[in-house]
Design an enzyme around this catalytic site. Structure first.
Site, mmCIF file in Angstrom:
data_model
loop_
_atom_site.group_PDB
_atom_site.id
_atom_site.type_symbol
_atom_site.label_atom_id
_atom_site.label_comp_id
_atom_site.label_asym_id
_atom_site.label_seq_id
_atom_site.Cartn_x
_atom_site.Cartn_y
_atom_site.Cartn_z
ATOM 1 N N CYS A 207 0.839 -1.204 0.000
ATOM 2 C CA CYS A 207 0.000 0.000 0.000
ATOM 3 C C CYS A 207 0.873 1.253 0.000
ATOM 4 C CB CYS A 207 -0.929 -0.006 1.214
ATOM 5 S SG CYS A 207 -2.005 1.429 1.274
ATOM 6 N N CYS B 225 -0.437 4.076 2.054
ATOM 7 C CA CYS B 225 -0.254 3.908 3.512
ATOM 8 C C CYS B 225 1.192 4.176 3.923
ATOM 9 C CB CYS B 225 -0.577 2.483 3.949
ATOM 10 S SG CYS B 225 -1.980 1.749 3.170
ATOM 11 N N ASP B 226 2.131 3.643 3.158
ATOM 12 C CA ASP B 226 3.518 3.574 3.629
ATOM 13 C C ASP B 226 4.514 4.431 2.845
ATOM 14 O OD1 ASP B 226 2.695 1.726 5.544
ATOM 15 O OD2 ASP B 226 2.898 0.062 4.143
#
Ligand code: NDP
Length: 312
Positions: free
Chosen positions: A137, A140-141
């Protein structure tokens, strides 16, 4: 044994929204969260595209709030897995579900919101370094790799979108596409081709992810020439699609070739009476929190109408 009016399986935005609507309609829903309470959004940091949060909200907070909202109207949330279901084929029939600890449940309606899980390549080195620089992701990261060099695998819309997202944060993004062409839409391909710090490599696959504790690089192989090359990176993003969490329902519910539950027309109805599907488990196209929530609402309304119909 008590026969529940509505059993909800899954605790992402679809499951909790179904619970809010079902509880308000007095269906006394019981929701089983599964192994990852809150679903995929709990691995997301900032959610900026869910309406009603002008400043954005972090994924875990949003999921706790959705749970609280569902509980406020009387949803019973149970932190457990459903391991087996025996679905009735007859209208008005009772469906059975069995929890991981062996409890049997019976329900007149079931709303399936078990979501989807990101796919990985399956290399041992990739699995070893998950959480140490390998992620599925980018949104997300990606932030953790600000100002660094990263790579992304995949040639679909997700990979293209995430590559351009990463290119805004990172100094260089190597994009690995296993075929000689991308599957992504022309518009997305255009965007990738016009982003100067994306180094697009066709016919390229990962042979090994390098590094002991954290990602230090990748060895890639050109599947036409068999030439290998090592590229130094600190983050590796896998964007090769998702797998719907439908193992539990195989052989009982109609699914497409990829395992997504097929719903009828504009409804959340499956091929079995009283069984409804909402969220990513039946949607490979939009996969957004807000669309999942929308179909969760639809599933609760469909369940309510079905119960009224069989009780008439
Ligand atoms: P897709 O299934 O569309 O694409 C997966 C990509 O990963 C393909 O390029 C595929 O290659 C590649 N791939 C699969 N397995 C491997 C592997 N083992 N090694 C290397 N590469 C691999 O998934 P997406 O998540 O990209 O998209 C899913 C759906 O969501 C699509 O319908 C898409 O259009 C939609 N979507 C739309 C967006 C938008 O419109 N903004 C954004 C994101 C998704 P190959 O082509 O060789 O099979």
């Amino acid at each position: 044994m008590e026969v529940l009016k509505t059993l909800i399986i899954g605790s992402g935005p679809a499951g909790y929204t179904a619970a809010i609507y079902a509880a308000r309609a007095d269906l006394k829903p019981v929701l089983y969260t599964g192994m990852e309470p809150g679903g995929q959004l709990t691995t997301t940091t900032e959610v900026d595209n869910f309406p009603g949060y002008p400043e954005g909200v972090d994924g875990p907070t949003m999921m706790v709030q959705l749970q609280q909202q569902a509980e406020r109207f009387g949803t019973e949330v149970r932190l457990e897995m459903i391991e087996k279901v025996v679905l009735s084929k007859t209208e008005g029939g009772v469906h059975k579900a069995f929890t991981a600890s062996g409890t049997e449940l019976q329900a007149k309606t079931i709303i399936i919101s078990t979501g989807a899980t990101a796919k990985y390549l399956g290399l041992p080195s990739e699995q070893r370094l998950r959480g140490g620089g390998v992620s599925a992701c980018a949104v997300c990261d990606g932030f953790f790799y600000k100002g660094q060099e990263v790579a992304i695998v995949g040639g679909g819309d997700t990979a293209a979108e995430e590559a351009t997202y990463l290119a805004n944060i990172c100094t260089k993004v190597t994009m690995l596409v296993r075929k000689g062409e991308m599957r992504a839409s022309k518009a997305m391909q255009h965007r990738v081709n016009n982003t100067p710090n994306i180094d697009l490599r066709y016919n390229s696959e990962i042979d090994e992810v390098l590094g002991d504790q954290v990602v230090e690089g990748i060895r890639i192989i050109n599947n036409q020439t068999q030439e290998t090359e090592e590229i130094l990176i600190t983050g590796l993003f896998i964007a090769i699609g998702h797998k719907p969490n439908t193992e539990l329902f195989k052989g009982q519910l109609d699914m497409d070739d990829s395992g997504y539950i097929i719903t009828k027309g504009k409804s959340t109805k499956t091929n079995l009476p009283g069984v409804f599907a909402s969220g990513d488990v039946q949607d490979k196209e939009y996969r957004q929190a807000v669309t999942a929530a929308g179909t969760g609402c639809m599933a609760a309304l469909d369940a309510e109408r079905y119960l009224q119909h069989i009780e008439d």
